[in-house]
Every structure is written in C-alpha cells, then in structure tokens.
Design an enzyme around this catalytic site. Structure first.
Site, short mmCIF file in Angstrom:
data_model
loop_
_atom_site.label_atom_id
_atom_site.label_comp_id
_atom_site.label_asym_id
_atom_site.label_seq_id
_atom_site.Cartn_x
_atom_site.Cartn_y
_atom_site.Cartn_z
N ASP A 1 0.88 -1.18 0.00
CA ASP A 1 0.00 0.00 0.00
C ASP A 1 0.91 1.22 0.00
OD1 ASP A 1 -2.39 1.62 0.34
OD2 ASP A 1 -1.88 1.82 2.44
N SER A 2 0.31 2.40 -0.15
CA SER A 2 1.11 3.63 -0.04
C SER A 2 1.64 3.83 1.38
CB SER A 2 0.23 4.84 -0.41
OG SER A 2 -0.85 4.95 0.50
N GLY B 1 -3.16 9.33 -3.34
CA GLY B 1 -4.50 9.76 -3.76
C GLY B 1 -4.58 10.75 -4.90
N CYS C 1 -4.54 -1.51 -1.83
CA CYS C 1 -4.73 -0.08 -2.06
C CYS C 1 -5.65 0.08 -3.26
CB CYS C 1 -3.35 0.54 -2.36
SG CYS C 1 -3.42 2.28 -2.84
N THR D 1 -6.38 2.86 -4.85
CA THR D 1 -5.82 3.81 -5.82
C THR D 1 -4.80 3.12 -6.71
OG1 THR D 1 -6.02 5.41 -4.00
CG2 THR D 1 -4.90 6.15 -5.99
N GLU E 1 -2.01 8.48 8.51
CA GLU E 1 -0.56 8.23 8.50
C GLU E 1 0.10 8.86 9.73
OE1 GLU E 1 1.62 6.48 6.37
OE2 GLU E 1 -0.21 5.63 5.52
N CYS F 1 -11.13 3.25 0.40
CA CYS F 1 -9.68 3.44 0.56
C CYS F 1 -9.30 2.61 1.78
CB CYS F 1 -9.37 4.91 0.80
SG CYS F 1 -7.70 5.25 1.39
N HIS G 1 -7.15 2.90 3.98
CA HIS G 1 -6.85 3.62 5.22
C HIS G 1 -8.10 3.84 6.07
CE1 HIS G 1 -3.03 4.70 3.27
NE2 HIS G 1 -2.61 5.22 4.40
N1 DGL Z 1 -4.82 3.24 0.92
C1 DGL Z 1 -4.95 3.69 -0.41
C2 DGL Z 1 -6.25 3.35 -1.08
O1 DGL Z 1 -6.84 2.34 -0.74
C3 DGL Z 1 -4.28 4.94 -0.87
C4 DGL Z 1 -4.35 6.13 -0.04
C5 DGL Z 1 -3.40 7.19 -0.52
O2 DGL Z 1 -2.19 6.96 -0.47
O3 DGL Z 1 -3.90 8.27 -0.94
O4 DGL Z 1 -6.70 4.02 -1.96
#
Ligand code: DGL
Length: 265
Positions: A12-13, A45, A75, A77, A153, A185, A187
């Site tokens: 993931d990011s 994002g 993730c 994205t 984060e 997302c 997160h």
């Molecule tokens: N956790 C990620 C997602 O599911 C990306 C969030 C990000 O880095 O903007 O989209």
C-alpha cells in the site's frame, strides 16, 4: 521433501493496507506475510496514474525479489492505476482492491449510497466501470477525501482535525439520504469507530478487506501446491522512516514488530 514455504506480498502507499493484512492473517493463519508501505511516496491519492503505476511496479519487483508467491495490492488507488500492468508483468496470482459498490447497492434500503475514496480512485476508468456495472440500482454519490490519509498516517484516528475533516465529508452524504457508506480506501477502516459516532447506528459501513482475503485464499487454493504449514509470521518494510511505521504497528496491526528499510525504484 516439501519445498520451503514462500510468503505472500502485500503493499500500500502506507499504513492503509494493514486493514487488509488483518483480514489476510485471519483467513490464512499459517502463511508468511510481507508488508511493504511506500511511505516515502504517500499519499498516492492525488498523484498521477503514471506515477502510481511506476511505484506499484517497483514495489511488486521488491516483493517478488523476496520470493512472494502471490501479491495483494492493498490499495484501491494503486489497483485502479496499475493492476492491469502488474498482471501483464508478473506471472503469479495478484489480488487487488475495489470499493464495495456492489455489496452497498445490495444493502441500501434508501436507495442511496455514499462512496468515500481518493480522487485517484474516483477519477479512474475502473471505478467508472464499477459504477456502470453495479450502480444502476441505487444513487451513487462519490466523495473524495483530501487530507484524510495524511491524518491516518500521522496516527490521528480521532483528534479534532480528523473528526472535522471526516464530518465535512460525511455530513453532505447523510444530508442527501445515504444510508450506506463505502470505505473505498484501505486507510479508512481505521476511522470506523469515529465514522460510526458521526453517522449514527443506522448507517451501514462497508469495506472490501474480508472479501479480498477470501479471494486470495481461493486463488492460493487453486495455485499453491505447497501451502504453509507452520505458524505464519510477518515482515514489515517501509520506504519512509521505519520508526514511524513501527510506532503505529501496535495500534493499527495489534502488535509491535520490527520494520525494515525498503528501497524500491
Ligand atoms: N490506501 C490507499 C487506497 O486504498 C491509498 C491512499 C493514498 O495513499 O492516498 O486508496
């Protein structure tokens, strides 16, 4: 003699994919898991699909170099930007995320769902296709959430800044009659307690982590002929400051663990 167990690579990011890793651990307790957080480049994002695709390829290379037998793009994205290229490049099972629009459309009683996601996900062709396929039975309202991933984060899951941001994103959805909210997302599941408080008990909150873990288990059952037998372990990597991820693991993963430095790309 059976061959040595190979790990599953998850990326993931940043910390968002830990919400998926929890479901993977529950579904596959014997497997070894590698988790790569691209914290040096988070958030994804609002970055270009080309940039995210390059990062996803670099992270996948890193995990494959560590002998991963399957990959999970934890993730939404990165899945939208890169899953096609990843599948072209790597000949192993690759499972991605997508917002749970279909289950939300099935769950809504009001006929209105709200999708919280990054702008990268919302603007992608993959998301447009998802809404076209499953969204015709309900009104689908999309809500980008700039700034929210940064709060998570930073480990701020309930402070005034996070609360204010989340309320600003969710209140308009509720005002338009949404009774089902999609966490698009990885997160955002960490904000579920706060979201529950803001949205009230009658609103349904749906996410895709458990479904992705089930899909991974199915793919492995088809392809993995030397499944892990022991007690699975985890290794965590970050392209940012390993100490920052290590500090969040007890809360977001449920246990302290060492974090190794990741250099990819
Ligand atoms: N956790 C990620 C997602 O599911 C990306 C969030 C990000 O880095 O903007 O989209």
């Amino acid at each position: 003699m059976s061959s040595p167990a190979r790990p599953i690579g998850v990326f993931d990011s940043g910390v968002g994919g830990l919400s998926v890793l929890r479901h993977i651990r529950a579904a596959l307790p014997a497997e070894d898991l590698l988790y790569a957080a691209d914290a040096a480049h988070a958030p994804y994002g609002a970055k270009s699909p080309q940039f995210i695709e390059a990062r996803a390829l670099a992270l996948a290379e890193f995990l494959v170099a560590h002998d991963a037998k399957a990959l999970v793009v934890a993730c939404n994205t990165a899945t939208a930007a890169a899953i096609v290229r990843l599948r072209e490049r790597f000949g192993l099972p690759i499972v991605g995320m997508e917002p749970a629009v279909k289950p939300a459309v099935e769950a809504t009683r009001a006929g209105v769902i709200g999708v919280l996601a990054t702008s990268g996900t919302i603007e992608s062709g993959k998301f447009a296709e998802l809404v076209r396929r499953f969204g015709s039975q309900a009104r689908v309202i999309v809500q980008p959430c700039p700034g929210l991933v940064e709060r998570i984060e930073a480990g701020d899951l309930e402070g005034p800044l996070t609360r204010g941001l989340l309320d600003g994103f969710v209140a308009p959805l509720l005002a338009q009659g949404a009774d089902t909210l999609v966490l698009g997302c990885t997160h955002y599941p960490f904000l579920t307690p706060l979201l529950r408080e803001l949205a009230g008990p009658s609103v349904e909150i749906v996410e895709s982590g458990a479904a992705v873990a089930r899909q991974l288990a199915r793919r492995l059952a088809e392809t993995d002929f030397s499944p892990a037998q022991g007690a699975g372990g985890e290794r965590f990597f970050s392209s940012g400051d390993p100490a920052l991820l290590a500090a969040l693991l007890p809360r977001l993963w449920g246990a302290a663990a060492p974090v190794e430095r990741l250099s990819a790309g």
